[in-house]
Scaffold this active site. Structure first.
Site, PDB file in Angstrom:
ATOM      1  N   GLU A  58       0.811  -1.225   0.000  1.00 22.76           N
ATOM      2  CA  GLU A  58       0.000   0.000   0.000  1.00 22.76           C
ATOM      3  C   GLU A  58       0.844   1.276   0.000  1.00 22.76           C
ATOM      4  O   GLU A  58       0.774   2.092   0.921  1.00 22.76           O
ATOM      5  CB  GLU A  58      -0.969  -0.003   1.183  1.00 22.76           C
ATOM      6  CG  GLU A  58      -2.026  -1.091   1.075  1.00 22.76           C
ATOM      7  CD  GLU A  58      -3.097  -0.981   2.154  1.00 22.76           C
ATOM      8  OE1 GLU A  58      -2.847  -0.321   3.185  1.00 22.76           O
ATOM      9  OE2 GLU A  58      -4.193  -1.543   1.957  1.00 22.76           O
ATOM     10  N   CYS A  73      11.871  15.121   4.723  1.00 24.54           N
ATOM     11  CA  CYS A  73      13.199  15.012   5.325  1.00 24.54           C
ATOM     12  C   CYS A  73      14.256  15.591   4.384  1.00 24.54           C
ATOM     13  O   CYS A  73      13.983  15.922   3.225  1.00 24.54           O
ATOM     14  CB  CYS A  73      13.512  13.558   5.665  1.00 24.54           C
ATOM     15  SG  CYS A  73      13.870  12.520   4.225  1.00 24.54           S
ATOM     16  N   GLU A 124      -6.986  -7.467  -1.130  1.00 24.17           N
ATOM     17  CA  GLU A 124      -7.439  -7.458   0.256  1.00 24.17           C
ATOM     18  C   GLU A 124      -8.855  -6.908   0.341  1.00 24.17           C
ATOM     19  O   GLU A 124      -9.181  -5.918  -0.314  1.00 24.17           O
ATOM     20  CB  GLU A 124      -6.549  -6.562   1.140  1.00 24.17           C
ATOM     21  CG  GLU A 124      -5.133  -7.032   1.369  1.00 24.17           C
ATOM     22  CD  GLU A 124      -4.373  -6.068   2.281  1.00 24.17           C
ATOM     23  OE1 GLU A 124      -5.030  -5.275   2.988  1.00 24.17           O
ATOM     24  OE2 GLU A 124      -3.135  -6.101   2.267  1.00 24.17           O
TER      25      GLU A 124
END
Length: 653
Positions: free
Chosen positions: A146, A156, A303
């Site tokens: 996912e 960052c 899923e």
């Protein structure tokens, strides 16, 4: 891949002792499971220390599954780097837009731009693929888990360095970047690449063109991380490689038109919005979008849940028959699998209240009996695999338009991408119209009608594509606040709706967003909410007008005949009546669809099979259906009665 429909789910044997693992495989066979996903979150077990790989524990379960006739979708566990990695490379942990570095213990917990994370990924995937490249149980590879959920963008230092390189490749020189970003606004002009930072949180709005590009960059970084793993696997294996999309309609940060080009087969996860009484409509939309990004080819439901999930405000369990309807609706709309998270419900961790094929209640439960029954039905549908779904109507879906529309300082907070798309899709669903989703630049010639509910960002090329489509005999229906900006969130020159002015045959003099609970009447007894605007026809003719409000007497619903086709425009969000307006357009476009069926009956044709799914509380008889019901062997000669809450899959004669 296997023949027929795959049935199974994600399995985490590391959570269970050997005796439970052995019991699980017996139960998998009883339920008809033929495919499991393994290794999704097992990095620390595969590599307990840097460079030391241990696959013995995984060999045991892979061999045991193979002996039981169950195939393996083998995952790379890069969504969960181990604690030893984070301790050594704490700067690989992502930083959010507010400048806070996330902690260890979740998932998606490393930055896709971190050189150390990329190196560790390469080392792990090379070892894993080399070890299992010839194992007969492994039938496909599953990269990561996912992407984009929950980590869409990272801020960052590694990301900022990669961002500057991305900008250099994209714009080549700073003058082009400054022009694209409109950087003369608020004195933002850049004179050196090193001056450019990520669009971090600010006490006011941040340059929207910069934020739009950062969304593109961030998505590309995730795709690059996927492609790194895929290419390493392909060096030693010719099996298909994929990753599971985090719900096509819900994962805003991933442009799945781009992702679909990278995977060998599209795989999607879907979880119901449990509290919505008509959540089966969003399920259908997610499945249609998965099929569409797959180019119309079969895809995989990787899923979904047998019952309740564990992260929603109220995790409502599925009612009797609901799991069956959910599963077969995905198959109806193109899935060649029915897979779940997860095989056995966990006893510990954040997802211990998430349902599984084997529930905490064990095998003496309705849920387990339903799973076994579903497995038998999935096996009975084997002949459906590989077939396709045809649609006469397309809905425009563009992730970049979604990103741009919902940036800061738009005319109304009530205007959102999903709100309009959901409204139009629901009306189409209730009209029993099966749709494809399309990018606005796609070939549209196969469709009688193209609906563009939320197309705020439209490039000049896409606008020309829509214009050609209409002139050539197509029919286009567009909603308000469309065609407004280009790829850099810069307003198209001239009056609104900018890029779509000519095809719609009108201009918009001024937007008049409505107050939160305000309604405006329209001719014909309709009313609108959210939006009103001053429409000035320039070839279009008014079919409905505003009867009150700031634009009383001016057009609210128009049609412009252009070439051999027509373009329709709706300048508000109807409180009721959208379905009636849509039906008018469908009829004009000659879209065929079943008539006189109740809203609760879902009808989809896949190949030579018609799926009839009754979401209501009373039986429904559907005329014009002849053939054999694959689920119960019944023969139908001209009609099929579907009991309340039931499903029929008829192979038509």
């Amino acid at each position: 891949m296997r023949d027929g429909i795959a049935f199974g789910g994600d399995y985490n044997p590391e959570q269970w002792p050997r005796e439970v693992q052995e019991e699980d495989i017996v139960l998998m066979r009883e339920a008809g499971v033929n495919l499991v996903s393994l290794g999704m979150f097992s990095w620390v077990l595969m590599e307990p220390a840097e460079g030391r790989f241990e696959f013995g524990w995984l060999d045991e379960i892979v061999d045991r599954l193979h002996a039981a006739g169950i195939a393996v979708n083998l995952a790379t566990p890069t969504a969960v780097p181990p604690a030893w990695f984070v301790r050594k490379h704490p700067d690989a942990l992502p930083v959010n837009r507010e400048g806070r570095r996330i902690g260890f213990g979740g998932r998606q917990s490393a930055c896709s731009s971190s050189p150390d994370f990329l190196a560790a990924t390469s080392r792990l995937v090379t070892a894993l693929a080399g070890h299992y490249k010839d194992h007969p149980a492994v039938v496909m590879w599953h990269v990561h888990n996912e992407y984009g959920a929950p980590l869409g963008e990272c801020y960052c230092d590694h990301s900022v360095r990669a961002w500057r390189e991305w900008l250099r490749r994209t714009y080549r020189d700073l003058s082009a970047l400054n022009d694209a970003w409109g950087s003369t606004f608020w004195g933002q002009r850049y004179t050196d690449w090193e001056e450019i930072d990520a669009p971090r949180a600010n006490h006011t709005a941040v340059n929207p063109a910069q934020r739009l590009d950062y969304a593109r960059f961030s998505d590309q970084q995730h795709r690059a991380h996927y492609a790194l793993q895929r290419d390493l696997i392909r060096r030693v294996s010719d099996l298909p490689v994929t990753t599971n999309f985090a719900g096509t309609v819900n994962c805003k940060s991933t442009d799945l038109w781009q992702w679909a080009r990278e995977v060998d087969v599209v795989a999607n996860d879907h979880y119901l919005s449990a509290e919505k009484p008509d959540n089966h409509i969003e399920l259908a939309m997610s499945a249609d979008l998965a099929r569409s990004v797959a180019g119309g080819r079969p895809w995989l439901l990787m899923e979904h849940s047998t019952a309740a999930v564990n992260w929603q405000p109220r995790n409502i369990a599925k009612r009797p028959g609901e799991m069956r309807r959910n599963s077969l609706a995905h198959v109806a709309r193109g899935s060649d699998s029915v897979m779940f998270f997860q095989i056995r419900a966990s006893r510990f961790g954040a997802e211990k209240f998430h349902s599984g094929l084997i529930p905490h209640a064990g095998t003496d439960s309705r849920q387990w009996r339903d799973v076994v029954a579903l497995g038998a039905e999935v096996e009975a549908l084997a002949e459906v695999a590989g077939s396709t779904v045809a649609a006469e109507v397309a809905v425009v879906w563009d992730w970049e338009s979604w990103w741009a529309l919902e940036l800061d300082w738009r005319p109304s907070v009530d205007v959102s991408f999903r709100e309009r798309v959901d409204a139009f899709y629901e009306a189409l669903w209730r009209e029993h119209v099966t749709v494809d989703f399309v990018h606005p630049s796609a070939d549209l010639s196969a469709y009688r009608l193209v609906v563009a509910p939320s197309s705020y960002l439209v490039t000049e090329a896409s606008a020309k594509n829509l214009h050609r489509y209409v002139e050539s005999g197509g029919h286009l229906l567009t909603s308000f606040f469309s065609g407004i900006v280009d790829a850099h969130d810069t307003i198209h020159p001239g009056a609104f709706p900018g890029a779509l002015r000519e095809v719609l045959g009108l201009s918009v003099e001024e937007f008049h967003p409505l107050r939160e609970d305000e309604r405006v009447g329209l001719s014909g007894g309709l009313s609108g909410r959210i939006w009103s605007e001053r429409v000035r026809p320039a070839g279009a003719r008014a079919l409905r007008s505003f009867a009150e409000g700031p634009d009383a007497g001016h057009p609210a619903f128009t049609r412009h005949d252009l070439g051999a086709g027509s373009a329709w425009y709706l300048a508000t969000a109807p409180v009721t009546g959208l379905r009636g307006l849509l039906a008018e357009v469908l009829d004009h476009a000659g879209v065929t669809r079943p008539r006189d069926l109740p809203d609760e009956l879902e009808l989809v044709r896949r190949g030579r099979h018609v799926f009839l799914i009754n979401h209501g509380d009373t039986p429904v008889t559907v005329a014009g259906v002849s053939g054999v019901n694959l689920l119960d062997g019944g023969v139908h000669d001209g009609s099929c009665t579907v009991p309340a809450g039931a499903v029929a899959v008829v192979r038509e004669a």
